[in-house]
Design a protein around this motif. Structure first.
Motif, short mmCIF file in Angstrom:
data_model
loop_
_atom_site.label_atom_id
_atom_site.label_comp_id
_atom_site.label_asym_id
_atom_site.label_seq_id
_atom_site.Cartn_x
_atom_site.Cartn_y
_atom_site.Cartn_z
N VAL A 88 45.05 -84.56 -45.40
CA VAL A 88 45.68 -85.64 -46.16
C VAL A 88 44.92 -85.74 -47.47
CG1 VAL A 88 46.25 -88.10 -46.26
CG2 VAL A 88 46.34 -86.87 -44.07
N SER A 89 45.65 -85.59 -48.59
CA SER A 89 44.97 -85.58 -49.88
C SER A 89 45.70 -86.48 -50.88
CB SER A 89 44.93 -84.14 -50.42
OG SER A 89 44.18 -84.11 -51.60
N GLN A 90 44.91 -87.22 -51.62
CA GLN A 90 45.48 -88.16 -52.59
C GLN A 90 44.77 -88.00 -53.93
OE1 GLN A 90 48.00 -90.43 -51.55
NE2 GLN A 90 48.24 -90.90 -53.73
N ASN A 91 45.55 -87.75 -54.98
CA ASN A 91 44.99 -87.71 -56.34
C ASN A 91 45.17 -89.10 -56.95
OD1 ASN A 91 44.70 -84.80 -56.25
ND2 ASN A 91 46.89 -84.66 -56.59
N ASN A 92 44.21 -89.58 -57.73
CA ASN A 92 44.41 -90.91 -58.35
C ASN A 92 44.95 -90.78 -59.78
OD1 ASN A 92 42.19 -90.23 -59.88
ND2 ASN A 92 41.29 -92.28 -59.80
N ALA A 96 49.62 -85.33 -60.83
CA ALA A 96 49.29 -83.93 -60.52
C ALA A 96 50.10 -82.98 -61.38
CB ALA A 96 49.57 -83.66 -59.04
N ALA A 97 49.55 -81.79 -61.58
CA ALA A 97 50.23 -80.68 -62.27
C ALA A 97 50.71 -81.06 -63.67
CB ALA A 97 51.39 -80.14 -61.43
N ALA A 98 49.94 -81.91 -64.36
CA ALA A 98 50.33 -82.33 -65.72
C ALA A 98 49.18 -82.11 -66.71
CB ALA A 98 50.76 -83.79 -65.70
N GLY A 99 48.31 -81.16 -66.42
CA GLY A 99 47.22 -80.86 -67.34
C GLY A 99 46.05 -81.81 -67.19
N ILE A 100 45.85 -82.35 -66.00
CA ILE A 100 44.66 -83.18 -65.75
C ILE A 100 43.88 -82.60 -64.56
CG2 ILE A 100 43.81 -85.57 -65.69
CD1 ILE A 100 46.62 -86.50 -66.44
N ALA A 101 44.08 -81.29 -64.37
CA ALA A 101 43.25 -80.53 -63.42
C ALA A 101 43.24 -81.08 -61.99
CB ALA A 101 41.83 -80.39 -63.96
N SER A 102 44.44 -81.34 -61.45
CA SER A 102 44.50 -81.76 -60.05
C SER A 102 44.08 -80.63 -59.12
CB SER A 102 45.91 -82.21 -59.68
OG SER A 102 46.83 -81.17 -59.85
N SER A 103 44.32 -79.39 -59.53
CA SER A 103 43.92 -78.29 -58.66
C SER A 103 42.39 -78.21 -58.59
CB SER A 103 44.53 -76.96 -59.11
OG SER A 103 44.11 -76.64 -60.40
N ALA A 104 41.71 -78.62 -59.65
CA ALA A 104 40.24 -78.55 -59.66
C ALA A 104 39.65 -79.54 -58.66
CB ALA A 104 39.70 -78.84 -61.07
N ALA A 107 55.64 -82.75 -63.81
CA ALA A 107 54.89 -81.54 -63.47
C ALA A 107 55.32 -80.44 -64.44
CB ALA A 107 55.19 -81.13 -62.04
N LYS A 108 54.34 -79.63 -64.87
CA LYS A 108 54.68 -78.60 -65.86
C LYS A 108 55.58 -77.52 -65.27
CE LYS A 108 50.00 -77.18 -64.95
NZ LYS A 108 48.69 -77.37 -65.52
N ALA A 109 56.33 -76.86 -66.17
CA ALA A 109 57.30 -75.85 -65.71
C ALA A 109 56.60 -74.59 -65.20
CB ALA A 109 58.26 -75.50 -66.84
P1 ADP Z 1 46.94 -79.30 -63.00
O1 ADP Z 1 47.17 -79.37 -64.47
O2 ADP Z 1 47.24 -80.62 -62.34
O3 ADP Z 1 45.62 -78.74 -62.57
P2 ADP Z 1 47.82 -76.83 -61.84
O4 ADP Z 1 49.10 -76.07 -62.05
O5 ADP Z 1 46.56 -76.18 -62.24
O6 ADP Z 1 48.01 -78.25 -62.54
O7 ADP Z 1 47.69 -77.26 -60.34
C1 ADP Z 1 48.68 -77.97 -59.69
C2 ADP Z 1 48.72 -77.48 -58.27
O8 ADP Z 1 47.47 -77.80 -57.65
C3 ADP Z 1 49.75 -78.21 -57.43
O9 ADP Z 1 50.99 -77.59 -57.54
C4 ADP Z 1 49.16 -78.05 -56.04
O10 ADP Z 1 49.45 -76.77 -55.53
C5 ADP Z 1 47.67 -78.08 -56.30
N1 ADP Z 1 47.14 -79.41 -56.01
C6 ADP Z 1 47.33 -80.57 -56.67
N2 ADP Z 1 46.70 -81.59 -56.09
C7 ADP Z 1 46.06 -81.06 -55.02
C8 ADP Z 1 45.24 -81.62 -53.99
N3 ADP Z 1 44.90 -82.91 -54.00
N4 ADP Z 1 44.77 -80.80 -53.03
C9 ADP Z 1 45.08 -79.48 -53.05
N5 ADP Z 1 45.85 -78.90 -53.98
C10 ADP Z 1 46.35 -79.68 -54.95
#
Ligand code: ADP
Ligand code: DP6
Length: 332
Positions: free
Chosen positions: A98-102, A105-113, A191-193
């Motif tokens: 279970v994962s929650q970003n605050n 996501a996927a809008a250039g704020i590094a949710s994948s990081a 979310a980006k294309a």
């Molecule tokens: P961003 O600009 O948000 O980093 P990316 O395209 O690099 O965009 O990453 C978005 C992808 O990261 C999502 O499509 C998803 O696969 C993954 N992601 C986003 N949030 C999480 C999370 N909390 N845990 C695991 N993977 C996530």
């Protein structure tokens, strides 16, 4: 059941990772430098069910991201990372994540990081794997390149390296070193294309990619020195130069990637105006998305936020200083 919850901060890159030398391992074409963020983060719980392999096949991993249950293709990237953890621990257990970003996501704020840093640390701890931060960094990189930097707090450099063990991040300075802030002007929550992962694979098709990579060693040195000296007037121009160079590469690759929206350009012009006409010490950077990260010292945050609020295209403003590495949270 073995369970662990971890909060990990996102990070903003001052010198960017763009383009891969090896897409399977996420080996970059250069070093990159970032600041881990305190207030833009992901909280991830990983629970492992100690079931035999056959039972796991019948009930695949359960993944809930930002309140939505991911199925099939959408879950695949996270399942692939869970497979890496299972292989390390030599188990075949089913995971519930279970994962929650605050933040969006996927809008250039590094949710994948932050997402893959939190997943890596929570997943390993719950399995009882005691890996060094450097090994966690290498493992997080397999999930998402920029995640290797979020394994450390404060100011961080990802060494390009040449293989799976040498391509890892290392801390430059802790969060307390400099109260630098990232003020994110959100001009689109969509979310980006094209995902960053897709973008990295086409970077080399731009005629400017090789020139950008060749220009990075002195720019990396400038950024390292400016952070060491807490000198925003040296840091700012260097980060703007690399952000523009990276977007030049994106725009001229095949296919051409245009992450900017009209609001992006409005914010860029405004930042230059505030600097030139009002003497604000604020500089921009942009990741793979339309939203603009304004970098400034703590005393400029108020004036910057106040001005951003006047811009028609700014929908939301996020503010964060430097933060710690991943933190384990108590079970609730
Ligand atoms: P961003 O600009 O948000 O980093 P990316 O395209 O690099 O965009 O990453 C978005 C992808 O990261 C999502 O499509 C998803 O696969 C993954 N992601 C986003 N949030 C999480 C999370 N909390 N845990 C695991 N993977 C996530
Ligand atoms: C523009 O680390 O998100 O934000 O490895 O495919 O997950 P994957 O890519 P990702 O790319 C980050 C690109 C960037 C620059 C940066 O953060 O260094």
């Amino acid at each position: 059941m073995r369970k662990c919850t971890v909060r990990a901060g996102s990070n903003i890159a001052f010198i960017k990772y763009w383009g891969v030398a090896d897409p399977a391992l996420n080996l970059p074409l250069s070093n990159s430098i970032s600041m881990t963020l305190a207030d833009a983060y992901t909280v991830t719980t990983v629970a492992w069910e100690e079931r035999p392999a056959q039972a796991r096949g019948e009930a695949p991993d359960e993944i809930v991201l930002d309140g939505v249950r991911l199925e099939g293709e959408a879950a695949q990237r996270i399942v692939a990372h869970l497979d890496r953890l299972r292989a390390l621990a030599q188990v075949d257990w089913r995971a519930r994540v279970v994962s929650q970003n605050n933040f969006p996501a996927a809008a250039g704020i590094a949710s994948s990081a932050s997402g893959f840093a939190a997943l890596t640390v929570a997943g390993c701890r719950a399995l009882g794997l005691e890996l060094s931060p450097t090994r966690l960094s290498a493992l997080a990189r397999r999930g998402s390149g920029s995640a290797c930097r979020s394994i450390f707090g404060g100011f961080v450099e990802w060494e390009q390296g040449h293989d799976d063990t040498t391509s890892v991040a290392r801390p430059l300075f802790p969060a307390e070193h400099w109260d630098l802030h990232d003020v994110v002007a959100v001009v689109s929550r969509a979310a980006k294309a094209v995902s960053s992962a897709g973008g990295h694979q086409v970077a080399a098709t731009s005629p400017f990619n090789a020139a950008r990579i060749a220009s990075l060693p002195p720019l990396l040195a400038t950024v390292r020195d400016a952070i060491a000296a807490r000198d925003i007037s040296r840091l700012g121009p260097a980060i703007e130069q690399d952000a523009l160079a990276m977007h030049g590469v994106m725009m001229t690759s095949h296919p051409s990637l245009l992450y900017w929206q009209p609001g992006t350009v409005e914010v860029l012009h405004a930042v230059r105006r505030w600097r030139q006409e009002e003497g604000l010490a604020v500089y921009f950077t942009i990741d793979a998305g339309p939203n603009v990260h304004l970098i400034c010292e703590q005393d400029q945050v108020g004036p910057v936020v106040q001005r951003l609020q006047q811009l028609a295209s700014v929908q939301q403003i996020l503010v964060s200083g430097p933060g710690p590495g991943p933190v384990e949270l108590d079970e609730h």
